[in-house]
Design an enzyme around this catalytic site. Sequence first.
Site, short mmCIF file in Angstrom:
data_model
loop_
_atom_site.label_atom_id
_atom_site.label_comp_id
_atom_site.label_asym_id
_atom_site.label_seq_id
_atom_site.Cartn_x
_atom_site.Cartn_y
_atom_site.Cartn_z
N ASP A 1 20.04 5.10 2.79
CA ASP A 1 19.81 4.88 4.22
C ASP A 1 21.13 5.01 4.97
O ASP A 1 22.16 5.31 4.36
CB ASP A 1 19.05 3.58 4.52
CG ASP A 1 19.92 2.35 4.54
OD1 ASP A 1 21.12 2.45 4.22
OD2 ASP A 1 19.41 1.27 4.88
N ILE A 2 21.09 4.81 6.28
CA ILE A 2 22.31 5.09 7.04
C ILE A 2 23.48 4.21 6.63
O ILE A 2 24.63 4.56 6.82
CB ILE A 2 22.09 4.96 8.57
CG1 ILE A 2 21.25 3.72 8.90
CG2 ILE A 2 21.42 6.20 9.15
CD1 ILE A 2 21.24 3.36 10.37
N ARG B 1 15.23 2.87 3.21
CA ARG B 1 15.35 1.64 2.44
C ARG B 1 14.87 0.44 3.27
O ARG B 1 15.50 -0.62 3.29
CB ARG B 1 16.78 1.44 1.91
CG ARG B 1 16.82 0.39 0.79
CD ARG B 1 18.10 0.44 -0.06
NE ARG B 1 19.29 0.24 0.71
CZ ARG B 1 20.33 1.08 0.75
NH1 ARG B 1 20.32 2.18 0.04
NH2 ARG B 1 21.36 0.81 1.49
N SER B 2 13.76 0.63 3.98
CA SER B 2 13.17 -0.49 4.71
C SER B 2 12.65 -1.52 3.72
O SER B 2 12.36 -1.20 2.57
CB SER B 2 12.02 0.02 5.59
OG SER B 2 10.93 0.39 4.78
N CYS C 1 0.79 -1.24 0.00
CA CYS C 1 0.00 0.00 0.00
C CYS C 1 0.82 1.29 0.00
O CYS C 1 0.56 2.19 -0.78
CB CYS C 1 -0.95 0.00 1.19
SG CYS C 1 -2.11 -1.35 1.18
#
Lengths: 322, 322
Positions: free
Chosen positions: B210-211, B187-188, B152
């Site tokens: 991301d980190i 960037r999960s 979603c």
Amino acid sequence: MASAPPATGCKVVLANTVAQSLLNENKETLAKLSKKPLLVGFLANEDPAAKTYAEYTGKTCMENGFDFELRNVNKDDIEEAIVSANTDDKVQGIIVYYPIFPAESRRDQYIQSVVSPTKDVEGLCHTYIFNMYQNVRFLDAPHNTMKSILPCTPLAVIKVLEYLQIYNSILPYGNRLYGRTITVINRSEVVGRPLAALLANDGATVYSVDISGLQMFTRGEGIKAKKHECHDISMKLEEVLPISDVVISGVPGNGFKVPLQHLKNGAVCINFSSEKNFTPEVKQKASIYVPAIGKVTIAILLRNILRLAHIQAATSQSVLPA
Amino acid sequence: MASAPPATGCKVVLANTVAQSLLNENKETLAKLSKKPLLVGFLANEDPAAKTYAEYTGKTCMENGFDFELRNVNKDDIEEAIVSANTDDKVQGIIVYYPIFPAESRRDQYIQSVVSPTKDVEGLCHTYIFNMYQNVRFLDAPHNTMKSILPCTPLAVIKVLEYLQIYNSILPYGNRLYGRTITVINRSEVVGRPLAALLANDGATVYSVDISGLQMFTRGEGIKAKKHECHDISMKLEEVLPISDVVISGVPGNGFKVPLQHLKNGAVCINFSSEKNFTPEVKQKASIYVPAIGKVTIAILLRNILRLAHIQAATSQSVLPA
């Protein structure tokens, strides 16, 4: 006159002994195939332990009449490499050497399910893990000609238990641990928790132990229940050890030893850690001690390749989605 | 004579505006159904945020003509509860409120795939994640009547980009971001990485931040390439921001703010974090700013239920395995 002392002492059973009959069975099945099955290993990390294990897999394959091909791939290309092997008729089995991605990224678990159920020798794709937890034993119900693949290490422990006659073959298939109490120390998603579920599915009362606490796995209500239930319990390791017929330990690293003072006399002790979770004194209390199971695990891996070759020959896409 | 100053200033677009056309479409589709679709939510944690979100889902369902039922279950029973809903014809959609199990146990990811593809409104089961990464857009190739469900939140971002005409509808479907450069900060596995892949699949050059560093996602070679490629790169955020047409940020917590001094003049800025990743000064540089997307996400969720109702009506087991 003093009679001879009773035969005491612990019987030490080596993995080699257990593996032998599995390897013999494999040989017979293999002889019926028209060609050597090919196992492809994917190595996408720099872990020397993974490399050693990959080389060991290759050597064991060759010794037992299987072909093996190691493919070194960049981690960014691992998904494509697997997808390509999934549809390559020359490949009968796929094994992936983990870890590839950092644990917190959860990508290794995704990659496990990218391996097609028709090629997954490790039994780690979602289809097989789901079938294991749900106690679904065949892929083609109601015909039941194709067994669902089980993860190698948990199944190796079960084969050890069968060899040791902890499984009671008087009881019907699927209920042969009914009445047994088993402690499993390790609740990883890859070995300990699946193992606890499998043992409970076969009727045992299982205490599953890890640093976060204890859980109890049972078949559910009565001998007819279809699959295990699992609940947190407030008991401690020292309370479940004295009531356990079998103690199975697989704690990684060198820090953990099973506290032998709580062990029941005559317990059966099995170590599946690469370290020794039992000190040598275990032999003063245990009836049977299995110090390692690695060679059984690899025999199961080869057996899974043969099962997959059968599945590949027998199935169409409509039975087993890619 | 001095001419009037050019029309400057940033256009702020609210999620409500974007959601409206989706909700209208939903209404039309809903009117054609013979009964109200039922969405079942499973709540198996004590997280107040999850409870609030569950209540919000329920409220939005009711307002839009859907039935909603919240089922509170014990975490030990979640798998069985989902398996049971999977085969219950009264249930059209299933949503599970995470997290349930500790992240390191990897069990939430297993549970995601327990949800049947025929009921998975969140698009998080392996079938849908795999199709997304592999750029497989339909479930029933070559007929292509049933679209694969997309997660979603990533899809909500895409709908926002379509509304903003970043997607160029002059270009053919599937190539409408060709030539665009987009930075995604997050960037999960659940949002950022899928989003980067989707945007690259549609032709964009995507910098994923991301980190742990930057990655570049592209379509692969040329306009005909079938799916994205991804590679680590050594560039830094302050190097990719000045070349990005669109900056999409979803960093949780209050600590991160996009460094506006590196932003290109006229950039399109979208925030999908529950916190504000852009300071109010963004309006001095951006051409368009979307401060939140939550209402679009829920409109997509409802749309996914309607798609699933269609899939349920149209499919047999041979097309979509449970």
